[in-house]
Design an enzyme around this catalytic site. Sequence first.
Site, mmCIF file in Angstrom:
data_model
loop_
_atom_site.group_PDB
_atom_site.id
_atom_site.type_symbol
_atom_site.label_atom_id
_atom_site.label_comp_id
_atom_site.label_asym_id
_atom_site.label_seq_id
_atom_site.Cartn_x
_atom_site.Cartn_y
_atom_site.Cartn_z
ATOM 1 N N ASP A 81 0.849 -1.186 0.000
ATOM 2 C CA ASP A 81 0.000 0.000 0.000
ATOM 3 C C ASP A 81 0.894 1.249 0.000
ATOM 4 O O ASP A 81 1.837 1.341 0.795
ATOM 5 C CB ASP A 81 -0.851 -0.050 1.283
ATOM 6 N N HIS A 208 -9.221 5.143 -1.881
ATOM 7 C CA HIS A 208 -8.450 5.227 -0.625
ATOM 8 C C HIS A 208 -9.235 6.078 0.374
ATOM 9 O O HIS A 208 -10.207 6.745 0.017
ATOM 10 C CB HIS A 208 -7.085 5.876 -0.884
ATOM 11 N N GLY A 209 -8.763 6.070 1.614
ATOM 12 C CA GLY A 209 -9.377 6.943 2.622
ATOM 13 C C GLY A 209 -10.852 6.662 2.805
ATOM 14 O O GLY A 209 -11.658 7.572 2.965
HETATM 15 P P1 13P Z 1 -8.524 5.303 5.980
HETATM 16 O O1 13P Z 1 -7.608 6.194 6.738
HETATM 17 O O2 13P Z 1 -9.797 6.019 5.608
HETATM 18 O O3 13P Z 1 -8.824 4.013 6.661
HETATM 19 O O4 13P Z 1 -7.812 4.951 4.572
HETATM 20 C C1 13P Z 1 -6.928 3.879 4.469
HETATM 21 C C2 13P Z 1 -6.173 3.873 3.182
HETATM 22 O O5 13P Z 1 -6.467 4.553 2.217
HETATM 23 C C3 13P Z 1 -5.016 2.962 3.109
HETATM 24 O O6 13P Z 1 -4.348 3.069 1.894
HETATM 25 O O1 G3H Z 2 -2.987 5.049 3.710
HETATM 26 C C1 G3H Z 2 -2.124 4.748 4.542
HETATM 27 C C2 G3H Z 2 -2.391 3.672 5.509
HETATM 28 O O2 G3H Z 2 -3.367 4.076 6.415
HETATM 29 C C3 G3H Z 2 -1.113 3.198 6.146
HETATM 30 O O3 G3H Z 2 -0.660 4.049 7.143
HETATM 31 O O4 G3H Z 2 1.848 4.279 6.912
HETATM 32 O O5 G3H Z 2 0.706 4.594 9.124
HETATM 33 O O6 G3H Z 2 0.880 2.314 8.103
HETATM 34 P P1 G3H Z 2 0.789 3.804 7.864
HETATM 35 ZN ZN ZN Z 3 -4.454 5.071 1.104
#
Ligand code: 13P
Ligand code: G3H
Ligand code: ZN
Length: 305
Positions: A81, A208-209
């Site tokens: 990710d 995402h998000g």
């Molecule tokens: P959230 O912060 O909304 O859970 O999004 C997660 C995300 O996009 C990980 O790539």
């Molecule tokens: O979009 C990002 C994910 O929420 C991962 O976050 O880098 O803190 O593991 P992190």
């Molecule tokens: Zn993300």
Amino acid sequence: MLVTNKDLMVPARKNGYAIPALNVQNLESLTAVAEAAVEEKSPVILAISPSVVKYAGLPYISGMAKTAAQNAPVPMSVHLDHGENFEIAAKCVEAGFTSVMIDGSFLKLEENIALTKQVVNMAHPKGVSVEAELGRLAGVEERTVEEKDAILTDPETAKEFVEQTGVDTLAVAIGTSHGAYKFKSEAKLDIERLRIISQKVAIPLVLHGASSVPQQLIEKANKYGAQLGNAKGNAIEEIQKAIPLGIAKVNVDTDLRLAFLGAVREVLANSPKEFDPRKILGPAKAAIKEVAKTKMQQFGSAGKA
Ligand code: 13P
Ligand code: G3H
Ligand code: ZN
């Protein structure tokens, strides 16, 4: 079964459901998500960020995730990710990930195209699928139309980006943002923009998000001492409107973290004599599993494996 994101997402887009991409960080979150997928008969994407690679160590996190997928009766992919450069993507491919995201959304368009192409050329010969991102995930409330246009994904640019890079799946910006504080007022996405993108771009799209920041998770954590006032996520109805418009992967991390937090705080508050890590983290794993199962039901992937 260990499969790629493309294997999971092409049928998902075609049939109007989305695969939950759930961020895992350790043994507890990984087994919680894997068990949820098996119980819900759902495909799932085990999402691992670069900071988790650093935290857990690549051999450990990739080993655990591959083991979970290879032994599961449902299909799962092991996905990087937000890979921020070529090197991390190459390392994860080397370690056996079946999918990598190269996030060049912070770069100029030409640089994003060049970097994405470079990763596609490295990953495709190894059978690994690639996700790229176009547009920026940032709060868009109270911005002008011009500002929103500069941040959110432009449909025509998305079409050209996909043609030029040969990427398998594309993350788009339609008004979501990462974390627990996404909106001050109404939680609303630019669904019309997504409709146009989906007409121009045939590959599976990614949101995402996408956490909903359920108020009961906030209330529970706050009850046991957290300070998460004003946290606000996406309305689930908005996410569900996006799925039939080509969103085949929905990323959730924050909601799993909130579930973890509330459960750990509850044990520590109610059982001050407890010092067995399994008694402290066991309820957290159960809480993550519950949220993961809910996402599989809400995104329509439950029963699809
Ligand atoms: P959230 O912060 O909304 O859970 O999004 C997660 C995300 O996009 C990980 O790539
Ligand atoms: O979009 C990002 C994910 O929420 C991962 O976050 O880098 O803190 O593991 P992190
Ligand atoms: Zn993300």
